[in-house]
Design a protein around this motif. Structure first.
Motif, PDB file in Angstrom:
ATOM      1  N   ALA A  42      39.857  53.120  34.271  1.00  0.00           N
ATOM      2  CA  ALA A  42      40.904  52.145  34.452  1.00  0.00           C
ATOM      3  C   ALA A  42      40.946  51.328  35.629  1.00  0.00           C
ATOM      4  CB  ALA A  42      42.323  53.327  34.476  1.00  0.00           C
ATOM      5  N   ILE A  43      40.493  52.082  36.812  1.00  0.00           N
ATOM      6  CA  ILE A  43      40.337  51.353  38.125  1.00  0.00           C
ATOM      7  C   ILE A  43      39.378  50.129  37.748  1.00  0.00           C
ATOM      8  CG2 ILE A  43      39.186  51.640  40.284  1.00  0.00           C
ATOM      9  CD1 ILE A  43      40.866  54.336  40.646  1.00  0.00           C
ATOM     10  N   ASP A  44      38.268  50.420  37.044  1.00  0.00           N
ATOM     11  CA  ASP A  44      37.203  49.343  36.662  1.00  0.00           C
ATOM     12  C   ASP A  44      37.939  48.285  36.038  1.00  0.00           C
ATOM     13  OD1 ASP A  44      34.155  48.640  36.930  1.00  0.00           O
ATOM     14  OD2 ASP A  44      34.381  49.070  34.707  1.00  0.00           O
ATOM     15  N   VAL A  45      38.690  48.780  34.999  1.00  0.00           N
ATOM     16  CA  VAL A  45      39.093  47.750  34.262  1.00  0.00           C
ATOM     17  C   VAL A  45      40.106  46.828  35.097  1.00  0.00           C
ATOM     18  CG1 VAL A  45      40.776  47.021  32.264  1.00  0.00           C
ATOM     19  CG2 VAL A  45      38.776  48.640  32.095  1.00  0.00           C
ATOM     20  N   ILE A  46      40.907  47.285  36.005  1.00  0.00           N
ATOM     21  CA  ILE A  46      42.121  46.675  36.696  1.00  0.00           C
ATOM     22  C   ILE A  46      41.227  45.605  37.576  1.00  0.00           C
ATOM     23  CG2 ILE A  46      43.580  46.953  38.499  1.00  0.00           C
ATOM     24  CD1 ILE A  46      44.394  49.581  37.273  1.00  0.00           C
ATOM     25  N   SER A  47      40.188  46.244  38.297  1.00  0.00           N
ATOM     26  CA  SER A  47      39.197  45.347  38.702  1.00  0.00           C
ATOM     27  C   SER A  47      39.802  44.745  40.278  1.00  0.00           C
ATOM     28  CB  SER A  47      38.369  43.926  38.045  1.00  0.00           C
ATOM     29  OG  SER A  47      39.245  42.754  38.420  1.00  0.00           O
ATOM     30  N   MET A  48      38.892  44.474  40.826  1.00  0.00           N
ATOM     31  CA  MET A  48      39.300  43.992  42.397  1.00  0.00           C
ATOM     32  C   MET A  48      39.717  42.366  42.290  1.00  0.00           C
ATOM     33  SD  MET A  48      36.755  45.668  45.232  1.00  0.00           S
ATOM     34  CE  MET A  48      36.070  44.142  45.568  1.00  0.00           C
ATOM     35  N   TYR A  49      39.221  41.706  41.188  1.00  0.00           N
ATOM     36  CA  TYR A  49      39.122  40.334  41.106  1.00  0.00           C
ATOM     37  C   TYR A  49      40.304  39.735  40.263  1.00  0.00           C
ATOM     38  CZ  TYR A  49      34.825  41.794  42.675  1.00  0.00           C
ATOM     39  OH  TYR A  49      33.622  42.233  43.483  1.00  0.00           O
ATOM     40  N   GLU A  50      40.952  40.343  39.652  1.00  0.00           N
ATOM     41  CA  GLU A  50      41.996  39.674  38.597  1.00  0.00           C
ATOM     42  C   GLU A  50      43.379  40.888  38.990  1.00  0.00           C
ATOM     43  OE1 GLU A  50      40.879  38.996  34.566  1.00  0.00           O
ATOM     44  OE2 GLU A  50      39.063  39.758  35.354  1.00  0.00           O
ATOM     45  N   HIS A  51      44.479  40.072  38.710  1.00  0.00           N
ATOM     46  CA  HIS A  51      45.865  41.018  38.757  1.00  0.00           C
ATOM     47  C   HIS A  51      46.091  41.121  37.316  1.00  0.00           C
ATOM     48  CE1 HIS A  51      46.138  40.257  43.082  1.00  0.00           C
ATOM     49  NE2 HIS A  51      45.561  41.447  43.044  1.00  0.00           N
ATOM     50  N   LYS A  52      45.539  42.036  36.420  1.00  0.00           N
ATOM     51  CA  LYS A  52      46.006  42.003  35.115  1.00  0.00           C
ATOM     52  C   LYS A  52      47.510  42.578  34.899  1.00  0.00           C
ATOM     53  CE  LYS A  52      41.081  42.533  34.061  1.00  0.00           C
ATOM     54  NZ  LYS A  52      40.107  43.368  33.354  1.00  0.00           N
ATOM     55  N   THR A  53      47.903  42.388  33.715  1.00  0.00           N
ATOM     56  CA  THR A  53      49.139  43.001  33.275  1.00  0.00           C
ATOM     57  C   THR A  53      48.961  44.474  32.794  1.00  0.00           C
ATOM     58  OG1 THR A  53      48.931  42.127  31.200  1.00  0.00           O
ATOM     59  CG2 THR A  53      50.017  40.913  32.744  1.00  0.00           C
ATOM     60  N   SER A  54      49.753  45.243  32.501  1.00  0.00           N
ATOM     61  CA  SER A  54      49.492  46.629  32.020  1.00  0.00           C
ATOM     62  C   SER A  54      48.967  46.503  30.691  1.00  0.00           C
ATOM     63  CB  SER A  54      50.794  47.469  32.069  1.00  0.00           C
ATOM     64  OG  SER A  54      51.087  47.841  33.322  1.00  0.00           O
ATOM     65  N   SER A  55      49.792  45.417  29.885  1.00  0.00           N
ATOM     66  CA  SER A  55      49.055  45.260  28.341  1.00  0.00           C
ATOM     67  C   SER A  55      47.792  44.974  28.438  1.00  0.00           C
ATOM     68  CB  SER A  55      49.949  44.419  27.660  1.00  0.00           C
ATOM     69  OG  SER A  55      50.272  43.267  28.375  1.00  0.00           O
ATOM     70  N   ALA A  58      45.701  47.967  29.129  1.00  0.00           N
ATOM     71  CA  ALA A  58      45.612  49.100  28.131  1.00  0.00           C
ATOM     72  C   ALA A  58      44.787  48.565  26.821  1.00  0.00           C
ATOM     73  CB  ALA A  58      46.879  49.027  27.480  1.00  0.00           C
ATOM     74  N   SER A  59      44.792  47.259  26.624  1.00  0.00           N
ATOM     75  CA  SER A  59      44.068  46.656  25.512  1.00  0.00           C
ATOM     76  C   SER A  59      42.604  46.743  25.819  1.00  0.00           C
ATOM     77  CB  SER A  59      44.517  45.150  25.369  1.00  0.00           C
ATOM     78  OG  SER A  59      43.516  44.427  24.197  1.00  0.00           O
ATOM     79  N   GLU A  60      42.007  46.489  26.850  1.00  0.00           N
ATOM     80  CA  GLU A  60      40.643  46.615  27.221  1.00  0.00           C
ATOM     81  C   GLU A  60      40.381  48.398  27.113  1.00  0.00           C
ATOM     82  OE1 GLU A  60      38.793  44.624  30.599  1.00  0.00           O
ATOM     83  OE2 GLU A  60      40.633  43.233  30.633  1.00  0.00           O
ATOM     84  N   LEU A  61      41.032  49.000  27.607  1.00  0.00           N
ATOM     85  CA  LEU A  61      40.890  50.409  27.518  1.00  0.00           C
ATOM     86  C   LEU A  61      40.716  50.996  26.264  1.00  0.00           C
ATOM     87  CD1 LEU A  61      42.247  51.807  30.883  1.00  0.00           C
ATOM     88  CD2 LEU A  61      39.843  51.496  30.562  1.00  0.00           C
ATOM     89  N   GLY A  66      51.964  53.448  26.854  1.00  0.00           N
ATOM     90  CA  GLY A  66      52.558  54.887  27.301  1.00  0.00           C
ATOM     91  C   GLY A  66      51.354  55.726  27.574  1.00  0.00           C
ATOM     92  N   SER A  67      50.169  55.688  27.374  1.00  0.00           N
ATOM     93  CA  SER A  67      49.044  56.368  28.011  1.00  0.00           C
ATOM     94  C   SER A  67      48.711  55.643  29.283  1.00  0.00           C
ATOM     95  CB  SER A  67      47.901  56.654  27.108  1.00  0.00           C
ATOM     96  OG  SER A  67      48.360  57.353  25.973  1.00  0.00           O
ATOM     97  N   LEU A  68      48.614  54.503  29.298  1.00  0.00           N
ATOM     98  CA  LEU A  68      48.245  53.850  30.669  1.00  0.00           C
ATOM     99  C   LEU A  68      49.404  53.785  31.644  1.00  0.00           C
ATOM    100  CD1 LEU A  68      46.273  51.826  31.789  1.00  0.00           C
ATOM    101  CD2 LEU A  68      47.687  49.917  31.324  1.00  0.00           C
ATOM    102  N   SER A  69      50.783  53.507  31.183  1.00  0.00           N
ATOM    103  CA  SER A  69      51.856  53.866  32.029  1.00  0.00           C
ATOM    104  C   SER A  69      51.703  55.394  32.747  1.00  0.00           C
ATOM    105  CB  SER A  69      53.075  53.562  31.285  1.00  0.00           C
ATOM    106  OG  SER A  69      54.165  53.950  32.377  1.00  0.00           O
ATOM    107  N   THR A  70      51.213  56.465  32.091  1.00  0.00           N
ATOM    108  CA  THR A  70      51.062  57.446  32.917  1.00  0.00           C
ATOM    109  C   THR A  70      49.932  57.626  33.717  1.00  0.00           C
ATOM    110  OG1 THR A  70      51.917  58.645  30.821  1.00  0.00           O
ATOM    111  CG2 THR A  70      50.855  60.062  32.275  1.00  0.00           C
ATOM    112  N   MET A  71      48.756  56.831  33.304  1.00  0.00           N
ATOM    113  CA  MET A  71      47.566  56.806  34.035  1.00  0.00           C
ATOM    114  C   MET A  71      47.985  56.123  35.360  1.00  0.00           C
ATOM    115  SD  MET A  71      43.688  56.079  33.153  1.00  0.00           S
ATOM    116  CE  MET A  71      44.143  56.343  31.408  1.00  0.00           C
ATOM    117  N   VAL A  72      48.728  55.019  35.346  1.00  0.00           N
ATOM    118  CA  VAL A  72      48.862  54.203  36.438  1.00  0.00           C
ATOM    119  C   VAL A  72      49.871  54.693  37.271  1.00  0.00           C
ATOM    120  CG1 VAL A  72      49.936  52.156  37.300  1.00  0.00           C
ATOM    121  CG2 VAL A  72      48.440  51.947  35.185  1.00  0.00           C
TER     122      VAL A  72
END
Length: 154
Positions: A42-55, A58-61, A66-72
């Motif tokens: 999840a940290i890898d998908v969030i990445s250092m270079y973009e500020h992505k939305t939760s959706s 979640a889509s990339e993962l 709900g699962s992502l929200s718990t993980m975040v």
């Protein structure tokens, strides 16, 4: 042909298991032993270079919101991730990495760069293009796998 399929399947499953095992082992030996492999990805998908939305994350993962929200929530508590409220619209929340999150991101990225360099070592550009095409074929299959039917003969 059937022998080739079995041999390649065996190699794919073994390599996948090996990658996961090595990542897990290295994570447990590091200063980042408080996170799971799923959280690391999840940290890898969030990445250092973009500020992505939760959706977006979640889509990339390929997990539910709900699962992502718990993980975040866990990653925020552990000091790896921050939620960034939009300046124009405070309802829009993007995800970013803390300094600690950036450290593990860089370490994980370095591991993958070394792994890929080793994977393509000794191949020329044409051979690398064939490997890439095969991986894209596999990815396309995994996006829309066929339905597994438990009935006899299927």
């Amino acid at each position: 042909m059937e022998t080739d399929l079995k041999r390649i399947n065996s190699l794919l499953t073994t390599v996948y298991s090996d990658i996961m095992r090595v990542e897990e082992r290295e994570l447990r030996k590091s200063e980042f032993k408080d996170i799971s492999i799923r959280e690391l990805h999840a940290i890898d998908v969030i990445s250092m270079y973009e500020h992505k939305t939760s959706s977006q994350v979640a889509s990339e993962l390929m997990v539910t919101a709900g699962s992502l929200s718990t993980m975040v929530n866990k990653l925020v508590r552990k000091g790896y991730v921050i939620r960034i409220h939009g300046e124009d619209d405070r309802r829009i929340i993007r995800l970013g990495l803390t300094n600690r999150g950036r450290l593990i991101y860089r370490a994980h990225d370095s591991f993958h760069r070394h792994m890929v360099k080793k994977f393509i070592e000794g191949f020329d550009e044409e051979q690398i293009a064939i490997i890439e095409r095969a991986l894209l074929n596999l990815r396309a299959f995994l996006e829309f796998p066929p339905h597994i039917d438990n009935k006899k003969g299927h």
